[in-house]
Scaffold this motif. Structure first.
Motif, short mmCIF file in Angstrom:
data_model
loop_
_atom_site.label_atom_id
_atom_site.label_comp_id
_atom_site.label_asym_id
_atom_site.label_seq_id
_atom_site.Cartn_x
_atom_site.Cartn_y
_atom_site.Cartn_z
N TYR A 204 29.64 48.48 32.15
CA TYR A 204 28.87 47.57 31.87
C TYR A 204 27.24 47.88 31.62
CZ TYR A 204 32.84 44.62 32.84
OH TYR A 204 34.26 44.11 33.13
N HIS B 90 31.58 37.82 42.38
CA HIS B 90 30.57 36.33 42.16
C HIS B 90 30.76 35.30 43.25
CE1 HIS B 90 32.02 37.25 37.72
NE2 HIS B 90 31.14 38.13 37.93
N LYS C 80 36.90 49.41 29.88
CA LYS C 80 36.93 48.22 29.79
C LYS C 80 35.51 47.68 29.47
CE LYS C 80 38.37 44.54 33.14
NZ LYS C 80 37.38 43.66 33.46
N ARG D 178 39.13 35.34 34.49
CA ARG D 178 38.84 33.66 34.40
C ARG D 178 39.17 33.05 33.11
NH1 ARG D 178 32.45 35.26 35.12
NH2 ARG D 178 33.31 37.16 34.13
N ASP E 182 39.04 40.40 40.85
CA ASP E 182 38.17 40.86 41.73
C ASP E 182 36.85 39.90 42.09
OD1 ASP E 182 37.48 41.69 39.22
OD2 ASP E 182 36.29 43.75 40.04
N GLY F 114 35.30 38.00 30.50
CA GLY F 114 34.06 37.26 30.37
C GLY F 114 34.40 35.92 31.04
P1 FBP Z 1 36.83 38.25 33.59
O1 FBP Z 1 37.83 38.34 32.60
O2 FBP Z 1 36.86 37.19 34.68
O3 FBP Z 1 35.50 38.33 33.09
O4 FBP Z 1 37.20 39.53 34.54
C1 FBP Z 1 36.70 41.00 33.97
C2 FBP Z 1 35.52 41.41 35.25
O5 FBP Z 1 35.43 42.89 34.79
C3 FBP Z 1 36.43 41.30 36.72
O6 FBP Z 1 36.94 42.58 36.87
C4 FBP Z 1 34.94 41.33 37.48
O7 FBP Z 1 35.12 40.92 38.62
C5 FBP Z 1 34.00 40.61 36.34
O8 FBP Z 1 34.49 40.69 35.29
C6 FBP Z 1 32.25 40.95 36.70
O9 FBP Z 1 31.85 40.26 35.95
P2 FBP Z 1 30.28 40.55 35.65
O10 FBP Z 1 30.21 40.59 34.11
O11 FBP Z 1 29.56 39.11 36.15
O12 FBP Z 1 29.88 41.60 36.47
#
Ligand code: FBP
Length: 245
Positions: free
Chosen positions: A137, A21, A168, A223, A16, A195
């Protein structure tokens, strides 16, 4: 979480980031195409794939369980982070979802709005028999560091208190401190969020091994797999780190 687990463990593929990003930040000629990631998700034997609804509607083909992200934002707005609902639980189910995902920025000035949206989503998801997964987060002016033992455990516990089936969260840096987040989750499934791409494969795999040592369920990675020069091989290494073979 049944459809997403094997032996109680799981590796999910997240895609996503095009919304979160922007394509010029995360994508190259290969992974800008959702078909590339759909193929990788299926052939890489992931236990689930995460799409926003627009990508799911056009590219999800049913070969593995789907999680639809129900909220999202771009990186363009400044100020306290907030991500609001853009897809309903019923619509997610109509396009094949076996789980829904929702991001909460713990500590943001808009935390309570995201709590109440997730509260409704969790109830609807459970009424319809699918999983509600919270990306939690810690972020915003009140949060100095989003990866300390204390704040990550707080995120895990918030997921439990809000009724998530899985959370998560960020990695804390070592298995011992991550295990406090797992204990705080009191049996709820705990995934590490991948990350940005780590400098080496081993650096990322060490984190994955640390998560499992700390009692985690697995990882939801994006990523670090689809930006890898050899994504299928990297997917296999991540699976081995989670499932121990
Ligand atoms: P990644 O493994 O690429 O970090 O993806 C996990 C994720 O939670 C994605 O679902 C989401 O797009 C992204 O990280 C969000 O990243 P950020 O920390 O920049 O908000």
């Amino acid at each position: 979480m049944g459809p997403f687990l094997k032996e109680g463990k799981s590796v999910l593929l997240a895609y996503d980031q095009g919304l979160e990003h922007g394509p010029s930040v995360d994508f190259d000629d290969r992974n800008v195409d959702p078909r590339f990631v759909m193929e990788l998700a299926a052939k890489g034997k992931f236990n689930g794939v995460v799409f926003q609804k627009g990508v799911a509607e056009r590219f999800y083909d049913g070969r593995l369980p789907l999680i639809v992200k129900l909220n999202g934002k771009t990186s363009l707005p400044k100020g306290e982070p907030v991500s609001r609902q853009v897809c309903s639980v019923d619509h997610a189910i109509s396009i094949g979802a076996k789980g829904v995902g929702y991001t909460i920025y713990l500590g943001s000035g808009f935390e309570s709005e995201m709590f109440s949206e997730f509260g409704r989503i969790q109830e609807q998801a459970h009424q319809r028999g699918i999983a509600a997964i919270a990306w939690i987060y810690p972020r915003g002016g009140a949060v100095a560091n989003d990866s300390t033992k204390e704040v990550v455990a707080y995120a895990a516990r918030a997921g439990l208190e809000l009724g998530a089936d899985a959370v998560k969260i960020k990695y804390t840096g070592d298995p011992d401190s991550f295990s406090w987040a797992v204990r705080s989750a009191a049996g709820m499934k705990v995934f590490m969020s991948g990350g940005p791409k780590a400098p080496t494969d081993d650096a990322f795999l060490e984190q994955v091994r640390g998560v499992m040592k700390g009692g985690g369920t697995g990882v939801a990675v994006g990523r670090n797999v689809w930006q890898n020069a050899h994504p299928a091989a990297m997917a296999e290494k991540v699976r081995a780190a989670v499932f121990g073979s």
